[in-house]
Design an enzyme around this catalytic site. Structure first.
Site, mmCIF file in Angstrom:
data_model
loop_
_atom_site.group_PDB
_atom_site.id
_atom_site.type_symbol
_atom_site.label_atom_id
_atom_site.label_comp_id
_atom_site.label_asym_id
_atom_site.label_seq_id
_atom_site.Cartn_x
_atom_site.Cartn_y
_atom_site.Cartn_z
ATOM 1 N N HIS A 1 -6.165 0.597 -28.894
ATOM 2 C CA HIS A 1 -4.656 0.304 -28.229
ATOM 3 C C HIS A 1 -3.342 0.453 -28.179
ATOM 4 O O HIS A 1 -3.016 1.297 -29.060
ATOM 5 C CB HIS A 1 -4.777 -1.966 -28.979
ATOM 6 C CG HIS A 1 -6.222 -1.629 -27.681
ATOM 7 N ND1 HIS A 1 -6.495 -2.435 -26.874
ATOM 8 C CD2 HIS A 1 -7.047 -3.316 -29.173
ATOM 9 C CE1 HIS A 1 -7.868 -2.803 -26.809
ATOM 10 N NE2 HIS A 1 -7.999 -3.824 -27.953
ATOM 11 N N CYS B 1 -3.630 2.542 -24.255
ATOM 12 C CA CYS B 1 -3.177 1.841 -23.373
ATOM 13 C C CYS B 1 -1.054 2.095 -22.972
ATOM 14 O O CYS B 1 -1.052 2.375 -25.365
ATOM 15 C CB CYS B 1 -2.907 0.325 -23.084
ATOM 16 S SG CYS B 1 -4.662 0.491 -21.997
#
Length: 281
Positions: A119, A161
């Protein structure tokens, strides 16, 4: 409509540190005339894969990331790398691996690859326990900390991300050859950021997509394109093919439901400071 795609992507900010050491003539001892990196050392080099599926915080589990890891391991093994994979490490554990690898002798090796699957947010990558800046990944491999890698390619691929914006795409006319005498106008979706020359590390503020079963758009495209072209094309050309596939592609769910124009889009980006071409042959 099939599995729901999940978000992933990260900034790739490059910061200048110190100048590389030069000889008495003001040049490195490496050949300045070759157009290709020398890729015929006794060993290809190490490919580090940092795979993050589970986190100590409230970050969601990254289902599908093991598919990416397995495919990357297979790819880099075929490209003759020594693959080292690590699952769910903390920030300090990641740092220790990088420092340890950087301190080894790479004289007999062609290059280095580091892949992150995690992430992320704007200028953040998440380890199991906390986040860190992307610079952590390559700061140990500059000319002062890894002198045996001077003049050799060091390749970093980051799947994570760097924001929460969704690229819904913009319609563009696409002509399709229906038969030998007829062409038909159709509309496909391409990313909003497509066709703009921006030499950023990556498209800031946007999501990167991952399917819980089939893996991430970016990694799966990277594996496909390298597998298909590695023996005939230089790396930057192959990465351009990755850009194109991601930009014009769409999710399997959207294809199945005939909703191609409405698929969430993504635009990968390459920041290159390479001085020569890379061929994995």
């Amino acid at each position: 409509m099939g599995e729901k795609n999940e978000g992933d992507a990260i900034s790739f900010h490059l910061k200048r540190t110190q100048q590389l050491p030069l000889d008495e003539h003001g040049l490195s001892s490496l050949s300045l005339n070759d157009s290709r990196y020398y890729m015929n050392h006794p060993k290809r080099g190490v490919a580090l894969i940092f795979n993050h599926m589970n986190f100590n915080s409230n970050l969601p589990t990254r289902q599908g990331t093991n598919k990416d890891k397995d495919d990357l391991e297979s790819l880099f093994t075929k490209l003759k790398f020594r693959v080292e994979s690590y699952d769910d490490l903390t920030k300090e554990q990641i740092r220790n691996v990088l420092v340890s690898v950087a301190s080894t002798d790479h004289t007999d090796e062609d290059c280095l690859v580091v892949v992150i699957l995690s992430h992320g947010d704007n200028r953040k990558i998440f380890a199991r326990d906390t986040h860190y800046s992307p610079e952590l990944l390559w700061i140990s491999f500059d000319g002062f900390h890894a002198p045996s890698l001077i003049g050799k390619p060091k390749l970093f691929f980051i799947q994570a991300c760097r924001g929460d914006k969704v690229d819904a795409g913009v319609p563009v006319r696409h002509q399709t050859q229906v038969d030998s005498t007829k062409r038909e106008d159709r509309y496909i979706s391409i990313p909003v950021m497509a066709d703009i020359l921006v030499m950023y590390s990556t498209v800031e503020d946007f999501l990167s997509w991952r399917n819980p079963k089939s893996g991430s758009y970016f990694i799966q495209s990277l594996v496909r394109q390298l597998s298909f072209h590695a023996k005939e094309k230089d790396l930057l050309s192959i990465l351009t093919y990755v850009n194109r596939e991601i930009a014009t592609g769409y999710s399997p769910e959207m294809k199945q439901e005939r909703l191609q124009s409405y698929a969430n889009k993504q635009m990968s980006s390459v920041v290159s400071m390479l001085t020569k071409e890379i061929y994995f042959v």
